[in-house]
Enzyme design. Sequence first.
Site, PDB file in Angstrom:
ATOM      1  N   PHE A  83       1.253   5.002   0.934  1.00  0.00           N
ATOM      2  CA  PHE A  83       0.691   6.017   1.822  1.00  0.00           C
ATOM      3  C   PHE A  83       1.285   7.375   1.459  1.00  0.00           C
ATOM      4  O   PHE A  83       2.459   7.462   1.086  1.00  0.00           O
ATOM      5  CB  PHE A  83       1.059   5.719   3.280  1.00  0.00           C
ATOM      6  N   THR A 139       0.867  -1.188   0.000  1.00  0.00           N
ATOM      7  CA  THR A 139       0.000   0.000   0.000  1.00  0.00           C
ATOM      8  C   THR A 139       0.897   1.231   0.000  1.00  0.00           C
ATOM      9  O   THR A 139       1.904   1.280   0.710  1.00  0.00           O
ATOM     10  CB  THR A 139      -0.942   0.007   1.215  1.00  0.00           C
TER      11      THR A 139
END
Length: 667
Positions: free
Chosen positions: A547, A545
């Site tokens: 960020f 992921t």
Amino acid sequence: MIVVLSRGISEHDKEMVRIFLKDRGFKIREQILGEDEILGATGKAPVDLRELGLLPGVERVAATSNPYELASRETKSEDTIVTVGPVKIGGSRISMIAGPCAVESREQIMETAARVRESGAVILRGGAFKPRTSPYAFQGLGMEGLEYMKAAGEAQGMPIVTEVVSPELALQMKDLTDMFQIGARNMQNFELLKKVGSLGKPVLLKRGPSATIEEWLLSAEYLLASGTRDVVLCERGIRTFETYTRNTLDISAIPVVKALSHLPVIVDPSHAVGIRAKVSPAALAAIAAGADGLTVEVHPRPDEALSDGPQSLYPEQFERLMRDIEALAPVVGKELLRTPRPRIGIALGGKSPGEKGPAEKRGLAGAGGSAPLPVAFSGESGAFAEQALMRAFGEETPRLSAASFGAVFTAVLEGTACAGVVPVENSLAGSIHENYDLFLRFPDIAIVGELKLRIVHCLIGDEKAEMDTIKIVRSHPQGFAQCRDFLEKYPAWQLEACNDTATAVASIVREGATKVAAIAGEAAAKIHGLKVLRAGIETNPLNYTRFLIIARREGAGEAPQVPPSLGSEPPNKASLVFSVPDTPGSLFACLKILSEGGINLSKLESRPIQGQPWRYLFYVDVSIPESGGVFDRVMEELKTRTEDFRFLGAYRAPEGGSLASGAGKQT
Ligand code: PEP
Ligand code: MN
């Protein structure tokens, strides 16, 4: 006649244009309008416009059909954006001005400012000098009132606008106000217009109760011709045969003036209708008709107001109006402008007085350098965003757990957090659109860093839970999407979405449920004392992921303050968002500019524009080459090809996608 000079014209060429006009008996007024230098020429002699247009350094020649030139759209076709401190008025934003009719006391203006600011007003209004119909009515607190107002504006991070009633007072008030208001009764006080215009500050020009649109624009012309570039027109109702309302709001003046002039137009529904219950409907109508903002009278206790109480909204009514405007804005292709509020230092426990916390050592101190400000993330302790936060800022950094992604943006904007960490993209499940959309709602938030985290999901349950006792599984929708293959093996499980993965884990603890499991990281299981039933259930172990680290800009359009712990290496990546004209090849033209500038495109994503069906915004991530000058030039060129260009931030992305593990191990 208007002669628009080319940007960068030489002094010699300018002089030749002057001589050309003077020789033909023209009188010249030189003026700067927006970015352009303009010669306004008046005279009777016939002149061949083409001949004039061919002179070196002449961009454009226009014979104006209006008596006003500088205020005319014929002279300047693009909208003027007026800047008042950190606030911009015009273009695609709706800027809200609110406050009492008159400053009555220090406490009253402080209280009103706080209430309207909380609801989202960006400029504080209030009269210190009140021109009243009756000589016996309250005339205002004068300079003392202005001092109170300035203090209230500063406390809330809002510039102020206040009425000026005489040329002498204009000079005295100059350093205390951010914007002058010319009241309806003074719209044709030409000596006042000339004096106020010459001071060069932004001016809010009310329309006179009996003024035609042309007279109103001629008054704006006085201001522009005297030296100010920043004039905002304000429709506040005109006198008609109708007596039910205080005045008659001339809604049609908004589209008419927007076609005739490049100046922003706002509306004052309070003085237009004069009846509290009718203010909000008129306000919404004005926004729907294309107003660039509103100025609204609000009083904490309208029954006690010394002037215009019957038309002043209660703060709760103003709050409701702001929410309605936020919902209406996309329908007219605009957004409600929000600006940063002053930082409020918050005390955090866990350290003895005088001892410096880790964040403070990194220079992330709160107001007055006292309390370290936390970094915000969405979710409960153990969320992947918290892991990312600790990776970027260090494990001891104070953290603020926010209830939603929107709450992270709000905490950063309002200064209760010095930065925030939000996920934007997962390598298996794709983009987290909500966060992309939030950047549009929060133009004062910028991207200052990025971090990629490996995400290892676990199925987590109570000590007594087993695989065959589970009936319900909770997680963030991203958790479900990233573990789709695993979940397909258990079709009987009911899936329940939560705000974040750690909240899903915490809910099991609160309910003591053996039938419920959660999909989250191992850290969440540890923090909440639960058991890992299965580890590594993501569809593909290469699950990452991305960020983003966000911070607020300290002024409109300014670069944000980068938390020092993110390092001081020059940025190598930038994110932008823009829309393109609805014509063949317009997106291609933009991509070509990037390609020809040698700028690598690492991501291109389209999102629907709210309120404009089938129109899209393009989110783009690009590399910044080491020779920065090229990049700046490419961005400038891109702006000319796009419609709503926004630079979300330039930041340092870890080379080669240096990835950290969400399971707590560095890879
Ligand atoms: C005001 O805005 O306080 C005011 C007096 O308005 P107007 O000049 O439009 O009457
Ligand atoms: Mn008033």
